[in-house]
Design a protein around this motif. Sequence first.
Motif, PDB file in Angstrom:
ATOM      1  N   THR A   5       0.828  -1.201   0.000  1.00  0.00           N
ATOM      2  CA  THR A   5       0.000   0.000   0.000  1.00  0.00           C
ATOM      3  C   THR A   5       0.863   1.252   0.000  1.00  0.00           C
ATOM      4  N   ARG A  56       6.629  -0.317  -8.123  1.00  0.00           N
ATOM      5  CA  ARG A  56       5.900  -0.839  -9.283  1.00  0.00           C
ATOM      6  C   ARG A  56       6.819  -1.672 -10.176  1.00  0.00           C
ATOM      7  N   GLY A  84      -1.289   1.979 -10.333  1.00  0.00           N
ATOM      8  CA  GLY A  84      -0.496   2.293  -9.150  1.00  0.00           C
ATOM      9  C   GLY A  84      -0.966   1.575  -7.905  1.00  0.00           C
ATOM     10  N   ASN A  85      -1.176   2.331  -6.833  1.00  0.00           N
ATOM     11  CA  ASN A  85      -1.571   1.687  -5.579  1.00  0.00           C
ATOM     12  C   ASN A  85      -3.077   1.536  -5.445  1.00  0.00           C
ATOM     13  N   ALA A  90       8.900   9.195  -1.347  1.00  0.00           N
ATOM     14  CA  ALA A  90       8.278   9.519  -2.631  1.00  0.00           C
ATOM     15  C   ALA A  90       9.106  10.568  -3.361  1.00  0.00           C
ATOM     16  N   GLU A 108       1.959   8.073 -13.098  1.00  0.00           N
ATOM     17  CA  GLU A 108       1.211   7.911 -11.847  1.00  0.00           C
ATOM     18  C   GLU A 108       0.754   9.257 -11.303  1.00  0.00           C
ATOM     19  N   ALA A 120       3.974   1.589  -1.030  1.00  0.00           N
ATOM     20  CA  ALA A 120       5.148   1.531  -1.904  1.00  0.00           C
ATOM     21  C   ALA A 120       5.229   2.786  -2.759  1.00  0.00           C
ATOM     22  N   THR A 121       6.445   3.220  -3.031  1.00  0.00           N
ATOM     23  CA  THR A 121       6.625   4.356  -3.933  1.00  0.00           C
ATOM     24  C   THR A 121       6.561   3.848  -5.368  1.00  0.00           C
ATOM     25  N   THR A 122       6.788   4.764  -6.296  1.00  0.00           N
ATOM     26  CA  THR A 122       6.799   4.398  -7.711  1.00  0.00           C
ATOM     27  C   THR A 122       7.764   3.238  -7.965  1.00  0.00           C
ATOM     28  N   LEU A 145      -2.066   9.015  -1.862  1.00  0.00           N
ATOM     29  CA  LEU A 145      -2.534   8.221  -0.727  1.00  0.00           C
ATOM     30  C   LEU A 145      -2.406   9.042   0.552  1.00  0.00           C
ATOM     31  N   SER A 166      -2.333   8.135  -8.689  1.00  0.00           N
ATOM     32  CA  SER A 166      -2.345   6.885  -7.939  1.00  0.00           C
ATOM     33  C   SER A 166      -0.995   6.574  -7.341  1.00  0.00           C
ATOM     34  N   ASP A 167      -0.297   7.597  -6.887  1.00  0.00           N
ATOM     35  CA  ASP A 167       0.968   7.300  -6.220  1.00  0.00           C
ATOM     36  C   ASP A 167       0.843   7.601  -4.727  1.00  0.00           C
ATOM     37  N   ILE A 168       1.959   7.468  -4.054  1.00  0.00           N
ATOM     38  CA  ILE A 168       1.932   7.546  -2.597  1.00  0.00           C
ATOM     39  C   ILE A 168       1.532   8.944  -2.108  1.00  0.00           C
ATOM     40  N   ALA A 221       6.685   7.443 -12.844  1.00  0.00           N
ATOM     41  CA  ALA A 221       6.302   8.446 -11.847  1.00  0.00           C
ATOM     42  C   ALA A 221       5.406   9.509 -12.479  1.00  0.00           C
TER      43      ALA A 221
END
Lengths: 468, 431
Positions: free
Chosen positions: A118, A125, B93-94, B346, B366, A120-122, B376, B371-373, B363
């Motif tokens: 959940t 991936r 992504g996440n 990040a 996303e 995780a950074t890029t 979130l 949909s990246d950190i 990056a």
Amino acid sequence: MNALIWKIACNEWRRLWHARVPALLMIVLVTLWGIAALAAHHHWQDHAQTVAKVTARSQHDWQSQPDRHPHRVSHFGDFVAKPVHPLSVIEPGILDQSGHLVYLEAHRLNSANFNPATEATTLGRFSLITPAMIVQWWMPLFLIMIAYATVTADKITGILAFMRGNGTPGWAIASGKWLALFLPLLLLLCLQALLTLAWSWHSDQLLARLALMLLAQALYIAGWCLLVVTVSWYSRQLHSALLTLLLCWVCVCIIFPRGLANLAQIAYPTQPRAEAEYHAESKLQSIGDSHNPDDPHFQAFKQSILNKYQVSRIEDLPVNYQGLLMQEGERLTTAVYREQQALHDAQLAKQNESIRHWLWLTPALALQYIQMAASGNDLPHHQAFIRQSEARRYQLIQYLNQIHTYKVDQHDDKNTRVSADFWKNAPRPPVNLPPMAVSHASLTAAFLVLIGWLLLPGSLLVRVSHRL
Amino acid sequence: MKHEFTLLLKQRSLTLLLLLSLVLVSFSLLNGWQNIRHIQSQIQHAQQEETMRKQDFIQHNSHDGTLEAGEVGYYLFHNVYYRPGEWSFIALGNRLVVPYVQRIRLLGLQSQLYDGESHHPEYVMLGTFDYAFLLVFFAPLLCIALMHDLKANEQQAQRLLFLHSLVKEPGHFWFKRVLSRWVLVTLVFVLPLLLFAGMHSLSLSPLLQILTITALYTFLWSVLCSAVSLRKRALNANFNAMLLSSIWVMLCVVLPNLCQLWLHARYPLQDGSQLAMQHRQLVHGAWDLPKEDTLKPFYALYPQWKDTPPVTGRFHWKWYFAFQHMGDVHLQAQVAARTRTLQMRADAATKMGRWLPTVWAQAQLEAVACSDISHLLVHRQQIEKFHTRLREAIYPFLFEERALHRKEIESMPVFDANEPCTQGPHPDGNG
């Protein structure tokens, strides 16, 4: 005849050695493997430390509880961490995605929480590089690059025709070439297995798991060697052999596994957890409300208790009625939650089944299933963990409810504190790694696919090598 | 140029390869779209249900038309949504791991924030099949297949010397060759995207961004491939292919992994489970403490409730919710530190994108797809805010020991589900 095959294999090695590039590629492969082992070890250590910390802390917190009311203890709850097998160093599987901690409490079945995926950074991936992935992806790729020319080059230079003209049977050439490719890689695989064996000596079910993993890896790599020789034999030009093999690799290793999993998800979507929880709760309401004195189910329950002890009022019971009520309530909620859990498991099973139907498209995924099962990091192992912790939860809560029933005076229920010794001796069976048999369905399917993976290029090779 | 295209497309295997890629790209778009559609429909469904469920709750729990504030706080769940944006299908992504519908109640937030979604973990592990994946992993392979043997191919056909003697400016000639191949690769990715955007009439500016990212990324690989295959002594196609695929392995797998290792070592993150266990200890330990120990610091934080009726009996909801909240308050510093570490990770990952084109493309996509950190973290902040609003809405009734009426429950805050996916403050802009 064996001598002939050996001679062909030795000749092939000599040629590979003189070409330099294959030796270079082997070095790169081993370096990659080193990096993978480093990364995977780091990853495993992270998890193992978390599990150890959680287990120690949860044990400490549990044991240092003061005298309490048993029902308070059942709400205090217990934490269980998912055990990690040392073989996870080779294949971490769903370690990051499944969550590794379950909170066990009264009247509720919680999910496994805290999956690092959940957060995780890029960079997360990009596929994690692990020893399993080296076998699954990179060994075939490097094999293709080393050996795509193995027969085609002989064809182009006329050596193949010359050998066949001298009476060397096609199958001897084929097996010689195949052996030349397969043996060094098998050696690498065995080396990896030996190192792992030494490293994780004494861990649970190690030999069986490692042996299964090695067998699957050997089958998989043998299949790729066959495919390389076969395609090389069919091709007339070097670049067409390379292109065909690379295309196979991209499909088998990268595109099909992801594509299949995604299709399964689209075809059989899972119910969101929030929804499932709500359904369980509304079902519980319909079953009966232990707080409501007029509720028919609990009316009947009360009557049966009164009959059992031959008294007319609950105040006259020799035991604590609240505790009995808790036991009955827990039994009912557990049944509902387990039913919900079974429903969810069925949904996942349906997705798995739909993937297994198409598994023959991608032996790479089949190998991954076996590796995940062997290292204890696949879905069935996770589900077994959930089941074990759920069993522990139920046992623990009912134990506490019994203390509530027999040790807490019902006339002064709320003010009673029960000795902490009762928690210290509570049944909290350790959660163990289940036997590998839990994933027998995926194991069977995957091994069938791997055997087919040997047979298909094998039979093609037999056909083409008979040609004159 | 036209001549180049004709030459290229006349090769059957090449046309097949391009067609296959077109199919794959279209499929990846469809797949991403389907995933996001599923999420959206589930959110919509949950939204519709939410109002009904609240009505049900009121019906079930009201005594003489009023409800007890404590019971409302304990039993009534509120949905929070992790809503995808219009272009989220580009890079999932996440989004597959983060629960898109979560239920929050007035209890301590830290014990509710990390609930997992009931997805298929193996599926998430295998990774998504979306546009970003195809672009980052597959486009370079396509470039390599098309451009690894520019010179070597001519040499093998024994045309190279002849060619060089024919054309006046070899530089110009090779430039056209590379350009035509780059255009083809880019078209393979761009055409389905344009078609898709047209079909669903999606907004333009993200589309332009994605097109730019795609074109730049494929351009970079074309340059790399042609640099390798147009070297002076680039006459061995197999060597070129191997060199290029090793570069691909390095950029797509090895270096991102090493970066990730470094990142984790550089910014160690406290595991969420430690927070959960501390939270439990704080909250459940409070039962055994004198009520003063909880209420005093609580009233110091919220002086407006100080003079409300004191808690005299064994149990009162206000004391219960006060210690639930104090658990969160005690952990605030740790939670903030965690968030900071995540944000630093990040940022560092984005910075690495300056050196690694693969990471850069992923990056950027996303960021467009939200949909990246970072998103979130924004989402978690929103949940926190919502939780605060919820507390502020119920506290007056709880502390002044007033009963809630139906109307007052109906006007309680609802998670702002219509908030579009904000193009969060991406730390590194466009690199």
